[in-house]
Design an enzyme around this catalytic site. Structure first.
Site, PDB file in Angstrom:
ATOM      1  N   LYS A   1       0.863  -1.188   0.000  1.00  0.00           N
ATOM      2  CA  LYS A   1       0.000   0.000   0.000  1.00  0.00           C
ATOM      3  C   LYS A   1       0.897   1.235   0.000  1.00  0.00           C
ATOM      4  CE  LYS A   1      -3.123   3.148   1.637  1.00  0.00           C
ATOM      5  NZ  LYS A   1      -3.633   3.182   2.987  1.00  0.00           N
TER       6      LYS A   1
ATOM      7  N   ASP B   1     -12.537   1.540   4.398  1.00  0.00           N
ATOM      8  CA  ASP B   1     -11.726   2.314   5.352  1.00  0.00           C
ATOM      9  C   ASP B   1     -12.228   2.149   6.795  1.00  0.00           C
ATOM     10  OD1 ASP B   1      -9.413   3.721   5.745  1.00  0.00           O
ATOM     11  OD2 ASP B   1     -10.080   5.577   4.808  1.00  0.00           O
TER      12      ASP B   1
END
Ligand code: ARG
Length: 426
Positions: free
Chosen positions: A206, A339
């Site tokens: 990421k 998220d």
């Protein structure tokens, strides 16, 4: 001594579970959603052997006496849900400066609790995109070893980012500063950081391509890594067989990430027609967290979110929803990513209704959280649908989710790898 005792107890429980579990389990329900064809199969009986699906029967099979039967009459079966963007070690109650108090131990405890909450909500697979100190990788191992209940987790370890960028820690003055674990500037430093993450067990890379909403002092629309750095990062990760997820809100950063070859763009808030065209051409997935804006704007202040972040959210949330509608209309590949941690873990499924409200069919929203997610992870042979030979991840809701997508907010039955973690109350 205490520690030994606990380990011993756990070992006993594990052995006991293994000894009492039946070889074959049959799960009967009113319907099963085949997420690949989009069709409902009526009166299915799903056969599970160990941790895998064997078959879906529509005429009554002849079970052996010792087999286990699970009767979910009145319910619809679906494959286990998959959330491609969570932060399992974080808490919705600890934003802004409150984050500074979180030790690694605290984060590991939170993660342990959050994993269970997420599993109970019907999510049997998650992708964790960013955690300090490789805590998410330790947690993933603990789940795989059967030490704690949780979804199987594809964990990134620390997110890569530029000095002072969204993935750095910008809360303290220089004299007190401790940069975040994933900070790396320049193509070779970025390659080294990718190698380090792989060394310590990352299953996905990421990085932050642009500024963000919740970081101090970053501009949400501004690109951070250069194209050259992103290309080095993606090349290094792909050569080692890992997929790459790019946090990107701003248009230029999104385009650079797509051009660099990332597998998924997270957030994808400020899309334009060209960015959408590029994603379609490259086959890039978008993972758009379109629920979280509601939590940030209603409860964020009380949770410690900085005033500047609240302002950035006001400029981002609605625009992101418009981008979502445009991307869906254009047929960009989409996965379900929320998220979680910014808002409470376990509320992940609230995003489904928003995905439908902003342009998806119910089936598309469910596919984003099952077969599409499995394909992004390159695990479509093992995960993402109820099919012979795949891992037995199965959930059930009371009714037809193709008619009422909000039913997914109340999952009544959860099986992962053939083990039942939740059953409707009798
Ligand atoms: N982690 C993300 C960031 O700080 C959260 C963005 C939330 N807002 C939104 N509209 N999706 O940038």
């Amino acid at each position: 001594m205490i520690r030994l005792f606990n380990r011993f107890t756990l070992a006993c429980i594990t052995t006991l579970l293994a000894a009492t579990s039946h070889a074959t389990t049959w799960v009967k329900a009113d319907a099963l959603l085949d997420v690949v064809s989009g069709k409902l199969i009526n009166n299915p009986i799903v056969e599970i052997d160990g941790d895998k699906f064997v078959a879906v029967h529509t005429s009554p099979p002849t079970p052996a006496e010792e087999d286990e039967w699970v009767d979910l009459s009145g319910m619809t079966l679906l494959p286990g849900l998959m959330d491609m963007h969570v932060h399992i070690t974080g808490s919705h109650a600890e934003h802004g400066y409150r984050r500074l108090q979180a030790t690694s131990g605290h984060a590991a405890i939170l993660g342990t609790v959050n994993l269970n909450t997420t599993l109970q909500a019907g999510f049997t697979t998650i992708r964790n995109l960013g955690a300090p100190d490789y805590i998410d990788i330790d947690l993933a191992k603990a789940v795989d070893e059967g030490l704690i209940p949780g979804p199987r987790m594809f964990a990134s370890g620390p997110s890569l980012g530029i000095t002072g960028g969204h993935c750095d820690n910008n809360l303290l003055p220089k004299a007190l500063n401790v940069p975040a674990d994933g900070v790396a500037d320049g193509p070779w430093a970025v390659r080294t950081k990718v190698r380090e993450n792989i060394k310590y067990g990352a299953k996905v890379i990421k990085f932050c391509a642009t500024g963000g909403v919740l970081s101090k002092g970053t501009k949400v629309g501004v690109q951070q890594y250069t194209l050259e750095e992103m290309q080095a990062l993606v090349d290094e990760a792909h050569r080692r067989g890992l997929i790459v997820a790019a946090h990107a809100h701003g248009t230029e950063g999104i385009k650079a990430a797509i051009e660099a070859g990332v597998d998924s763009v997270e957030h994808a808030s400020f899309l334009d027609a060209e960015a959408i065209k590029m994603a379609k051409k490259r086959g890039t997935y978008f993972s758009m967290d379109i629920y979280v804006t509601e939590f940030i704007l209603s409860e964020g202040e009380a949770a410690g979110i900085l005033p500047e972040s609240l302002e950035k959210e006001r400029q981002t949330g609605q625009r992101q929803r418009k981008s979502f509608s445009d991307a869906v209309a254009a047929g960009v590949k989409m996965v379900f990513g929320t998220d979680a941690a910014v808002y409470p873990h376990g509320d992940n499924a609230k995003q489904f209704a928003r995905m439908v409200r902003f342009g998806m069919t119910e089936l598309q929203a469910i596919q984003a959280a099952t077969i599409n997610a499995a394909t992004l992870l390159k695990m479509q042979d093992q995960l993402g649908s109820v099919a012979s030979g795949k891992q037995a991840d199965l959930i059930a809701v009371a009714g037809n989710p193709l008619e009422n997508i909000s039913l997914l907010e109340q999952v009544g039955f959860v099986m992962k790898d053939g083990t039942i973690y939740k059953q409707p109350e009798q």
